[in-house]
Design a protein around this motif. Structure first.
Motif, mmCIF file in Angstrom:
data_model
loop_
_atom_site.group_PDB
_atom_site.id
_atom_site.type_symbol
_atom_site.label_atom_id
_atom_site.label_comp_id
_atom_site.label_asym_id
_atom_site.label_seq_id
_atom_site.Cartn_x
_atom_site.Cartn_y
_atom_site.Cartn_z
ATOM 1 N N VAL A 208 49.366 50.650 43.037
ATOM 2 C CA VAL A 208 48.485 49.497 42.884
ATOM 3 C C VAL A 208 47.048 50.032 42.840
ATOM 4 O O VAL A 208 46.813 51.198 43.127
ATOM 5 N N PRO A 209 46.078 49.194 42.477
ATOM 6 C CA PRO A 209 44.696 49.670 42.420
ATOM 7 C C PRO A 209 44.216 50.257 43.754
ATOM 8 O O PRO A 209 44.781 49.985 44.818
ATOM 9 N N ARG A 210 43.158 51.044 43.679
ATOM 10 C CA ARG A 210 42.571 51.674 44.878
ATOM 11 C C ARG A 210 42.233 50.652 45.955
ATOM 12 O O ARG A 210 41.856 49.533 45.654
ATOM 13 N N GLY A 211 42.356 51.075 47.209
ATOM 14 C CA GLY A 211 41.924 50.271 48.342
ATOM 15 C C GLY A 211 42.676 48.976 48.568
ATOM 16 O O GLY A 211 42.054 47.962 48.863
ATOM 17 N N PRO A 212 44.023 48.965 48.435
ATOM 18 C CA PRO A 212 44.723 47.702 48.651
ATOM 19 C C PRO A 212 44.528 47.214 50.083
ATOM 20 O O PRO A 212 44.515 48.001 51.019
ATOM 21 N N GLU A 213 44.353 45.931 50.229
ATOM 22 C CA GLU A 213 44.139 45.355 51.553
ATOM 23 C C GLU A 213 45.125 44.229 51.795
ATOM 24 O O GLU A 213 46.266 44.456 52.085
ATOM 25 N N ASP A 214 44.673 43.017 51.656
ATOM 26 C CA ASP A 214 45.464 41.855 52.038
ATOM 27 C C ASP A 214 46.558 41.543 51.015
ATOM 28 O O ASP A 214 46.395 41.760 49.823
ATOM 29 N N LEU A 215 47.676 41.015 51.513
ATOM 30 C CA LEU A 215 48.779 40.576 50.674
ATOM 31 C C LEU A 215 49.052 39.105 50.950
ATOM 32 O O LEU A 215 48.905 38.645 52.075
ATOM 33 N N GLY B 200 56.426 32.441 47.770
ATOM 34 C CA GLY B 200 57.882 32.446 47.823
ATOM 35 C C GLY B 200 58.542 31.566 46.783
ATOM 36 O O GLY B 200 59.663 31.845 46.352
ATOM 37 N N HIS B 201 57.873 30.507 46.357
ATOM 38 C CA HIS B 201 58.458 29.617 45.350
ATOM 39 C C HIS B 201 58.632 30.326 44.011
ATOM 40 O O HIS B 201 59.644 30.188 43.347
ATOM 41 N N ASN B 202 57.610 31.099 43.619
ATOM 42 C CA ASN B 202 57.642 31.800 42.331
ATOM 43 C C ASN B 202 57.926 33.291 42.459
ATOM 44 O O ASN B 202 57.982 33.996 41.459
ATOM 45 N N ARG B 203 58.059 33.778 43.704
ATOM 46 C CA ARG B 203 58.355 35.180 44.006
ATOM 47 C C ARG B 203 57.274 36.139 43.502
ATOM 48 O O ARG B 203 57.561 37.205 42.976
ATOM 49 N N TRP B 204 56.009 35.774 43.681
ATOM 50 C CA TRP B 204 54.878 36.642 43.349
ATOM 51 C C TRP B 204 54.250 37.151 44.626
ATOM 52 O O TRP B 204 54.030 36.398 45.572
ATOM 53 N N MET B 205 53.920 38.435 44.644
ATOM 54 C CA MET B 205 53.132 39.025 45.720
ATOM 55 C C MET B 205 51.733 39.275 45.160
ATOM 56 O O MET B 205 51.589 39.978 44.150
ATOM 57 N N TRP B 206 50.744 38.690 45.791
ATOM 58 C CA TRP B 206 49.359 38.853 45.380
ATOM 59 C C TRP B 206 48.677 39.845 46.310
ATOM 60 O O TRP B 206 48.936 39.868 47.512
ATOM 61 N N GLY B 207 47.821 40.666 45.763
ATOM 62 C CA GLY B 207 47.075 41.629 46.560
ATOM 63 C C GLY B 207 45.669 41.772 46.026
ATOM 64 O O GLY B 207 45.327 41.244 44.969
ATOM 65 N N LEU B 208 44.845 42.500 46.761
ATOM 66 C CA LEU B 208 43.490 42.760 46.290
ATOM 67 C C LEU B 208 43.045 44.132 46.762
ATOM 68 O O LEU B 208 43.518 44.645 47.765
ATOM 69 N N GLY B 209 42.158 44.715 45.964
ATOM 70 C CA GLY B 209 41.545 45.989 46.311
ATOM 71 C C GLY B 209 40.110 45.749 46.747
ATOM 72 O O GLY B 209 39.406 44.971 46.111
ATOM 73 N N GLU B 210 39.689 46.405 47.814
ATOM 74 C CA GLU B 210 38.366 46.121 48.358
ATOM 75 C C GLU B 210 37.358 47.245 48.197
ATOM 76 O O GLU B 210 36.271 47.168 48.724
#
Length: 66
Positions: free
Chosen positions: A33-40, A44-54
């Protein structure tokens, strides 16, 4: 369990893991995943995991189907 791991200047890792009864475990699968992954956040309804790089200059929002 899902987790993200930062690796400094390298791309981060997103992993699935399974814990045993004694609380120990290991990563089963890993994706970059992109550099510096933090929060996830899990949708559950659509089975997507969202994340962000800081990291400055690498601030990204991304989603993965899990």
């Amino acid at each position: 369990m899902y987790l993200s791991v930062s690796r400094g200047k390298k791309p981060g890792l997103f992993s699935t893991a399974q814990l045993r009864q004694n609380g120990e475990g290991k990563a089963i699968e890993q994706w970059q995943v992109p550099r510096g992954p933090e929060d996830l956040s899990y949708d559950g309804h659509n089975r997507w995991m969202w994340g962000l790089g800081e990291y400055v200059g690498y601030r990204t929002v991304y989603a993965m189907r899990v």
